[in-house]
Design an enzyme around this catalytic site. Structure first.
Site, mmCIF file in Angstrom:
data_model
loop_
_atom_site.group_PDB
_atom_site.id
_atom_site.type_symbol
_atom_site.label_atom_id
_atom_site.label_comp_id
_atom_site.label_asym_id
_atom_site.label_seq_id
_atom_site.Cartn_x
_atom_site.Cartn_y
_atom_site.Cartn_z
ATOM 1 N N GLY A 1 0.829 -1.201 0.000
ATOM 2 C CA GLY A 1 0.000 0.000 0.000
ATOM 3 C C GLY A 1 0.866 1.254 0.000
ATOM 4 N N VAL B 1 17.081 8.485 -0.717
ATOM 5 C CA VAL B 1 17.920 7.369 -1.174
ATOM 6 C C VAL B 1 18.694 7.804 -2.426
ATOM 7 C CG1 VAL B 1 17.839 5.057 -2.233
ATOM 8 C CG2 VAL B 1 16.460 5.552 -0.182
ATOM 9 N N THR C 1 4.314 2.761 5.429
ATOM 10 C CA THR C 1 2.904 2.375 5.587
ATOM 11 C C THR C 1 2.242 3.303 6.590
ATOM 12 O OG1 THR C 1 1.418 0.687 6.498
ATOM 13 C CG2 THR C 1 3.698 0.546 7.182
ATOM 14 N N ASP D 1 -0.067 2.444 8.492
ATOM 15 C CA ASP D 1 -0.658 1.634 9.563
ATOM 16 C C ASP D 1 0.132 1.610 10.865
ATOM 17 O OD1 ASP D 1 -2.599 1.045 7.717
ATOM 18 O OD2 ASP D 1 -1.738 -0.887 7.151
ATOM 19 N N GLY E 1 -5.683 1.089 9.388
ATOM 20 C CA GLY E 1 -4.627 0.639 10.290
ATOM 21 C C GLY E 1 -4.410 -0.857 10.232
ATOM 22 N N HIS F 1 -9.710 5.517 1.707
ATOM 23 C CA HIS F 1 -8.405 5.820 1.122
ATOM 24 C C HIS F 1 -7.986 7.284 1.225
ATOM 25 C CE1 HIS F 1 -8.540 1.738 -0.252
ATOM 26 N NE2 HIS F 1 -7.253 1.838 -0.474
ATOM 27 N N ARG G 1 -4.876 7.680 2.995
ATOM 28 C CA ARG G 1 -3.603 7.334 2.375
ATOM 29 C C ARG G 1 -2.994 8.513 1.610
ATOM 30 N NH1 ARG G 1 -3.413 2.041 -0.025
ATOM 31 N NH2 ARG G 1 -3.530 0.511 1.640
HETATM 32 P P1 ATP Z 1 0.956 -2.931 3.462
HETATM 33 O O1 ATP Z 1 1.377 -2.808 4.898
HETATM 34 O O2 ATP Z 1 0.584 -1.665 2.870
HETATM 35 O O3 ATP Z 1 -0.034 -4.026 3.228
HETATM 36 P P2 ATP Z 1 2.929 -4.776 2.544
HETATM 37 O O4 ATP Z 1 4.313 -4.596 2.060
HETATM 38 O O5 ATP Z 1 2.750 -5.578 3.790
HETATM 39 O O6 ATP Z 1 2.296 -3.362 2.651
HETATM 40 P P3 ATP Z 1 1.914 -6.950 0.932
HETATM 41 O O7 ATP Z 1 0.879 -6.964 -0.135
HETATM 42 O O8 ATP Z 1 1.774 -7.856 2.084
HETATM 43 O O9 ATP Z 1 2.049 -5.425 1.380
HETATM 44 O O10 ATP Z 1 3.345 -7.265 0.268
HETATM 45 C C1 ATP Z 1 3.796 -6.535 -0.856
HETATM 46 C C2 ATP Z 1 4.459 -7.452 -1.821
HETATM 47 O O11 ATP Z 1 5.611 -8.061 -1.221
HETATM 48 C C3 ATP Z 1 3.625 -8.630 -2.281
HETATM 49 O O12 ATP Z 1 2.698 -8.284 -3.291
HETATM 50 C C4 ATP Z 1 4.694 -9.565 -2.792
HETATM 51 O O13 ATP Z 1 5.129 -9.160 -4.060
HETATM 52 C C5 ATP Z 1 5.826 -9.353 -1.783
HETATM 53 N N1 ATP Z 1 5.784 -10.388 -0.736
HETATM 54 C C6 ATP Z 1 4.912 -10.514 0.289
HETATM 55 N N2 ATP Z 1 5.175 -11.598 1.045
HETATM 56 C C7 ATP Z 1 6.234 -12.210 0.482
HETATM 57 C C8 ATP Z 1 7.003 -13.389 0.786
HETATM 58 N N3 ATP Z 1 6.704 -14.190 1.822
HETATM 59 N N4 ATP Z 1 8.044 -13.684 -0.024
HETATM 60 C C9 ATP Z 1 8.362 -12.901 -1.075
HETATM 61 N N5 ATP Z 1 7.690 -11.796 -1.415
HETATM 62 C C10 ATP Z 1 6.632 -11.426 -0.654
#
Ligand code: ATP
Length: 319
Positions: A11, A23, A125, A127, A170, A250, A253
């Site tokens: 997100g 960066v 994030t 959250d 969150g 949203h 966000r």
């Molecule tokens: P948010 O907190 O906004 O949900 P997030 O990074 O936790 O952000 P996710 O959708 O859980 O969002 O993960 C983002 C991306 O990271 C996934 O779409 C996938 O491409 C990659 N990803 C998630 N889990 C794994 C994993 N176990 N191994 C490899 N890649 C992963």
């Protein structure tokens, strides 16, 4: 190290652009080339990767969202899909990557590090659900947005003897709800940590109406706990207040990042580049007691959530 990549994943969150900028600028100023990887891991696999110049990250520090785009790519859990990503990076001489995202993105960063591409995670994030860091990039901005919206709802609620039920984002983390509850002077907050006893909340509202003679009440509820529209109808039916539900959604966000989020993103971006320059990967950047530190991603993913008991107690003492 000569070349690094940077991506945003999961997100989006306000302040991600400030992190990308930090960066890029810190790396370029250290003689390292930087590549933007578009749409998270998807762009890494598809080869949507372009060099970033100092100018390209100009005029983005105040912009919400992410100029690199973000996406979810569940297939990235598959090692053969990650192999393709690694090939794309190697083809361009990209040796290391800064991953800005949530815990899912961190898992991807760890998996890539294990495949020989050093990755550093930055917590992007709204959250605040990355337990190893006191604050995530975007939380402060989202908090401002929620507080602004709830302040406006209070103005109209008090004119109509209304109870506003506001659903706050969150994920499974109640921080945004709790912080907003304190900042807005809400009457009731409901989060995963408080639990939700519907009858108890209704009883408290009746008391606020009949005993405390309140003209209005604000109930903040974290998302994924209950259907707020249905709950607002129950308030109308069983208390003296007219219940109205608002799902902020949203809107939370978006928006220009607050100065705090911009500074946090800049500090964290600098740290990520410094770690990569030392040949370090598999770690993520955190702020702990106002110090920028790094911890192993495995550790960050397994730290139990700190109890917010003191703040919940404070909230109750302020009602
Ligand atoms: P948010 O907190 O906004 O949900 P997030 O990074 O936790 O952000 P996710 O959708 O859980 O969002 O993960 C983002 C991306 O990271 C996934 O779409 C996938 O491409 C990659 N990803 C998630 N889990 C794994 C994993 N176990 N191994 C490899 N890649 C992963």
């Amino acid at each position: 190290i000569k070349r690094i990549g940077v991506l945003t994943s999961g997100g989006d969150a306000p302040g991600m652009n400030a992190a990308i900028r930090a960066v890029t600028r810190v790396a370029l100023n250290s003689g390292i080339e930087v590549f933007g990887i578009y749409d998270g891991y998807r762009g890494m696999v598809d080869g949507h990767i372009e060099p970033l110049t100092r100018k390209e990250v100009g005029e983005v520090i105040d912009r919400g969202g992410t100029v690199l785009g973000s996406a979810r790519l569940p297939e990235f859990k598959d090692p053969s899909v990650r192999e393709k990503a690694v090939e794309q990076l190697k083809k361009r001489g990209i040796e290391a990557v800064v991953v800005i995202g949530g815990d899912g993105s961190y898992r991807g960063a760890l998996a890539l590090t294990e495949m020989g591409i050093n990755c550093i995670g930055l917590p992007g994030t709204i959250d605040n659900d990355i337990t190893s860091t006191d604050y995530t990039i975007g939380f402060d901005t989202a908090l401002h947005t929620v507080v602004e919206a709830v302040d406006k709802l209070r103005d109209t609620s008090s004119s109509h003897h209304r109870c506003s039920v506001v659903e706050v984002m969150g994920n499974r983390c109640g921080d945004l709800t709790l912080w907003a509850g304190i900042a807005c002077g809400a009457e009731i907050v409901v989060t995963a940590q408080t639990g939700f006893d519907e009858e108890e909340v209704l009883e408290r509202l009746r008391e606020l109406d009949l005993v405390r003679k309140k003209r209005h009440a604000i109930v903040l509820i974290s998302e994924k706990i209950t259907d707020v529209h249905q709950f607002a109808r129950k308030i109308t039916q069983t208390t003296g207040f007219s219940g109205r539900a608002t799902i902020l959604g949203h809107i939370q966000r978006g928006g220009s990042p607050t100065p705090s989020d911009r500074v946090l993103a800049s500090r964290m971006g600098e740290k990520a580049v410094d770690l990569l320059m030392q040949g370090i990967g598999g770690r993520c950047v955190c702020i702990q007691q106002n110090e920028i530190v790094d911890v192993a991603i495995e550790e960050a993913l397994s730290v139990p959530r700190e109890s917010r008991k003191q703040l919940y107690n404070l909230f109750e003492r302020l009602v």
